[in-house]
Design a protein around this motif. Structure first.
Motif, PDB file in Angstrom:
ATOM      1  N   UNK A 310      78.183  37.291  14.295  1.00 39.12           N
ATOM      2  CA  UNK A 310      78.691  38.329  13.399  1.00 39.12           C
ATOM      3  C   UNK A 310      80.089  38.768  13.811  1.00 39.12           C
ATOM      4  N   UNK A 311      80.636  38.110  14.838  1.00 35.04           N
ATOM      5  CA  UNK A 311      82.013  38.372  15.242  1.00 35.04           C
ATOM      6  C   UNK A 311      82.182  39.262  16.450  1.00 35.04           C
ATOM      7  N   UNK A 312      81.102  39.711  17.058  1.00 40.10           N
ATOM      8  CA  UNK A 312      81.195  40.619  18.205  1.00 40.10           C
ATOM      9  C   UNK A 312      81.162  39.845  19.522  1.00 40.10           C
ATOM     10  N   UNK A 313      81.847  40.381  20.541  1.00 44.19           N
ATOM     11  CA  UNK A 313      81.712  39.829  21.888  1.00 44.19           C
ATOM     12  C   UNK A 313      80.315  40.183  22.404  1.00 44.19           C
ATOM     13  N   UNK A 314      79.622  39.219  22.952  1.00 43.63           N
ATOM     14  CA  UNK A 314      78.231  39.440  23.357  1.00 43.63           C
ATOM     15  C   UNK A 314      77.975  38.816  24.721  1.00 43.63           C
ATOM     16  N   UNK A 315      77.486  39.645  25.650  1.00 44.79           N
ATOM     17  CA  UNK A 315      77.161  39.190  27.003  1.00 44.79           C
ATOM     18  C   UNK A 315      75.697  39.490  27.297  1.00 44.79           C
ATOM     19  N   UNK A 316      75.072  38.639  28.078  1.00 45.93           N
ATOM     20  CA  UNK A 316      73.660  38.832  28.415  1.00 45.93           C
ATOM     21  C   UNK A 316      73.367  38.162  29.746  1.00 45.93           C
ATOM     22  N   UNK A 317      72.426  38.753  30.499  1.00 45.23           N
ATOM     23  CA  UNK A 317      71.935  38.112  31.717  1.00 45.23           C
ATOM     24  C   UNK A 317      70.726  37.267  31.338  1.00 45.23           C
ATOM     25  N   UNK A 318      70.819  35.976  31.596  1.00 44.87           N
ATOM     26  CA  UNK A 318      69.743  35.050  31.257  1.00 44.87           C
ATOM     27  C   UNK A 318      68.827  34.846  32.458  1.00 44.87           C
ATOM     28  N   UNK A 319      67.537  34.826  32.179  1.00 43.36           N
ATOM     29  CA  UNK A 319      66.563  34.461  33.197  1.00 43.36           C
ATOM     30  C   UNK A 319      66.114  33.031  32.895  1.00 43.36           C
ATOM     31  N   UNK A 320      66.431  32.140  33.807  1.00 44.92           N
ATOM     32  CA  UNK A 320      66.261  30.705  33.564  1.00 44.92           C
ATOM     33  C   UNK A 320      65.214  30.134  34.513  1.00 44.92           C
ATOM     34  N   UNK A 321      64.294  29.362  33.955  1.00 39.69           N
ATOM     35  CA  UNK A 321      63.355  28.586  34.759  1.00 39.69           C
ATOM     36  C   UNK A 321      63.819  27.144  34.701  1.00 39.69           C
ATOM     37  N   UNK A 322      64.338  26.649  35.809  1.00 44.12           N
ATOM     38  CA  UNK A 322      64.961  25.317  35.801  1.00 44.12           C
ATOM     39  C   UNK A 322      63.951  24.234  35.446  1.00 44.12           C
ATOM     40  N   UNK A 323      64.409  23.281  34.636  1.00 48.35           N
ATOM     41  CA  UNK A 323      63.522  22.229  34.148  1.00 48.35           C
ATOM     42  C   UNK A 323      63.060  21.292  35.251  1.00 48.35           C
ATOM     43  N   UNK A 324      63.821  21.192  36.332  1.00 47.26           N
ATOM     44  CA  UNK A 324      63.450  20.265  37.411  1.00 47.26           C
ATOM     45  C   UNK A 324      62.471  20.891  38.404  1.00 47.26           C
ATOM     46  N   UNK A 325      62.009  22.114  38.110  1.00 51.44           N
ATOM     47  CA  UNK A 325      61.014  22.748  38.962  1.00 51.44           C
ATOM     48  C   UNK A 325      61.548  23.347  40.233  1.00 51.44           C
ATOM     49  N   UNK A 326      62.867  23.477  40.356  1.00 54.29           N
ATOM     50  CA  UNK A 326      63.446  23.987  41.597  1.00 54.29           C
ATOM     51  C   UNK A 326      63.518  25.503  41.648  1.00 54.29           C
ATOM     52  N   UNK A 327      62.904  26.173  40.670  1.00 52.69           N
ATOM     53  CA  UNK A 327      62.804  27.630  40.752  1.00 52.69           C
ATOM     54  C   UNK A 327      63.671  28.356  39.747  1.00 52.69           C
ATOM     55  N   UNK A 328      63.482  29.671  39.642  1.00 49.54           N
ATOM     56  CA  UNK A 328      64.219  30.469  38.661  1.00 49.54           C
ATOM     57  C   UNK A 328      65.659  30.712  39.099  1.00 49.54           C
ATOM     58  N   UNK A 329      66.500  30.958  38.103  1.00 44.64           N
ATOM     59  CA  UNK A 329      67.891  31.285  38.358  1.00 44.64           C
ATOM     60  C   UNK A 329      68.283  32.462  37.473  1.00 44.64           C
ATOM     61  N   UNK A 330      69.218  33.242  37.940  1.00 46.29           N
ATOM     62  CA  UNK A 330      69.817  34.304  37.144  1.00 46.29           C
ATOM     63  C   UNK A 330      71.199  33.844  36.710  1.00 46.29           C
TER      64      UNK A 330
END
Length: 526
Positions: A310-330
């Motif tokens: 919609x044209x706005x600057x947008x930032x977010x903290x993603x919580x990621x579960x790595x596909x290779x099983x090496x654990x979560x990442x921020x």
């Protein structure tokens, strides 16, 4: 025949009435061609342009198209237009079908008298360089005829080109395409085949042209392959600039130490660099869609993407579960909208930074700044700040308990600091287990602890909690030199009105000394 002669008479009369008009001959396809000798144009100006569309401003081209349609259907068309290259000069464009006599349509652009003060601007359309050149070639691609416009486009004179095989003038890297196209032309008489090739300019440059070859070898009136060569240098330069810009983006994205992602207007992932695949632990062969599957907080991601589109600057903290099983990442995603020239959002581009280590380090630094390293209780500064906050938020029923271990100095002096540290850690753990939820245990000195109790339950409730703490510390503690008992003197200060935190602690400290002098292992209410 009468209508044809009338059209010719009207054309001659128009030329006679307007000696300053711009005159052009037009073929059945709407493109300008040389004016036939049978038409007496005299001193009239002939524009060097592709078609009548080049004579007017872009906004008036629809009028020209309508007039052209009328000329094709009824024999004549008219349009009031603004002349290209001028500041709004008006012109009357007349299109007439005189093919029966002269073999062409004729266009006459009359600069209106009321705009004559600006008529010099019409010279712009006369001096515009041509972009289209027409040639004819025989069955072995030897040039047999070429329009004089070739000099303006390619620098050669017609005499320099006639008799030469056209392949001699094509860039060597384009020979294969040129030969394949020529074979298709010969195999299909009447069909037109187009190809973009580089043609040699007389000054040694290579000029991009679009070739349109039509096989008319079997036509007795032609007996050749007709070829229209359109100069597309500007278009190819623009295309090359776009390609260079795209290459720059991709090379830069590949070199950046952060993930880069591009989204289309439909929210689909269009591009992701190698680093983003690495951050998410995804094999690039698995495809772009697998990247989204790694995000845990997808609802928040969808809202962020919607905001960016919609044209706005947008930032977010993603919580990621790595596909290779090496654990979560921020990760931190920063999305920015992409827009077209008119401001329409066409997608978004974002950077993804793995902040797992920095977040962990930040949390660790915050913990160190907040808690005592040995006991895990709040440190002195945090304890004091917490007390001030509690007194502001809940000062009507607050107690503090100053806890001082009995005989601790002798433990350190005789058994050593290793035993003393073990004892302190055990005391801290027991105090934290004994307090209620919402109470705070802080270490404010060597063997001194401060317990903050919001909603203490009045003086009686405060004193009862203090006795519970003393009881928790009475049980034996296992230390490196064996079992030891511990006890503490506790001073309790309670308030039901606003009070300074230091004053409340001073009251509890005084009460604690009363407990010490009374023999220790007891609680005294200030």
């Amino acid at each position: 025949m009468e209508a044809t002669e009338r059209a010719d008479d009207e054309l001659r009369a128009l030329l006679e009435r307007h000696p300053d008009a711009v005159v052009s001959a037009i073929d059945a396809g709407g493109l300008f061609v040389p004016v036939p000798p049978s038409i007496p144009i005299g001193e009239h100006r002939v524009p060097q342009a592709r078609s009548a569309l080049d004579l007017v401003i872009p906004e008036d081209r629809v009028k020209v198209i309508d007039a052209w349609a009328s000329a094709r259907s009824s024999g004549s068309g008219r349009a009031l237009v603004r002349v290209a290259g001028t500041s709004g000069v008006l012109g009357a464009l007349h299109l007439t079908d005189v093919r029966a006599i002269h073999g062409v349509y004729m266009g006459v652009l009359v600069i209106l008298e009321e705009a004559s003060a600006h008529a010099d601007g019409a010279a712009v359309i006369v001096s515009a360089p041509p972009r289209l050149v027409r040639t004819r070639k025989d069955e072995i691609s030897v040039i047999v005829d070429v329009h004089p416009d070739v000099t303006a486009v390619l620098g050669w004179t017609p005499e320099e080109l006639i008799g030469r095989r056209s392949l001699e003038l094509i860039h060597p890297d384009d020979h294969t395409d040129a030969i394949n196209t020529w074979m298709e032309v010969l195999e299909k008489p009447g069909a037109t085949f187009r190809r973009r090739l580089r043609h040699l300019h007389s000054d040694g440059r290579w000029v991009w042209l679009e070739f349109a070859n039509t096989n008319r070898l079997a036509d007795p009136s032609v007996g050749a392959v007709e070829c229209d060569m359109l100069d597309i240098s500007e278009e190819m330069e623009a295309l090359a600039a776009v390609r260079a810009s795209e290459q720059l983006f991709r090379r830069l994205a590949a070199a950046l130490p952060v993930g880069v992602v591009q989204l289309g207007a439909d929210r689909q992932v269009v591009y992701a660099n190698e680093e983003l695949f690495r951050i998410f632990g995804v094999d690039q062969a698995a495809g772009l869609e697998c990247l989204k599957d790694c995000v845990i907080n997808r609802d928040a991601l969808r809202e962020t993407v919607a905001a960016a589109l919609e044209g706005a600057d947008a930032d977010i903290e993603l919580h990621v579960e790595r596909a290779d099983g090496s654990g979560p990442r921020q990760c931190m995603l920063a999305l920015r909208a992409l827009t077209s020239s008119d401001g329409t959002v066409t997608g978004a581009v974002g950077s993804v930074t793995d902040i797992t280590d920095s977040a962990r380090m930040s949390a660790e630094l915050e913990h160190r700044a907040t808690y005592d390293a040995l006991t895990g209780c709040m440190n002195r500064s945090t304890t004091m700040a917490t007390l001030e906050r509690v007194l502001v938020e809940n000062g009507q029923d607050t107690a503090v308990m100053f806890v001082d271990l009995d005989g601790f100095k002798a433990v350190n002096d005789v058994a050593g600091h290793r035993v003393g540290d073990t004892l302190l850690m055990a005391v801290a753990e027991r105090l934290q287990r004994a307090v209620r939820g919402g109470d705070v245990v802080g270490r404010i000195g060597g063997d001194e602890f401060l317990v903050i109790c919001p909603r203490a339950g009045g003086p009686d409730g405060s004193l009862a909690l203090a006795h519970r703490l003393i009881g928790a510390l009475a049980e034996p503690i296992f230390t490196p030199d064996g079992l030891r008992t511990s006890s503490a003197s506790v001073g309790v200060a309670w308030t039901n009105r606003p009070v300074d935190g230091d004053d409340l602690i001073a009251q509890a400290d005084t009460a604690m000394y009363h407990a010490k002098r009374a023999g220790g292992s007891r609680a005294v209410l200030a």
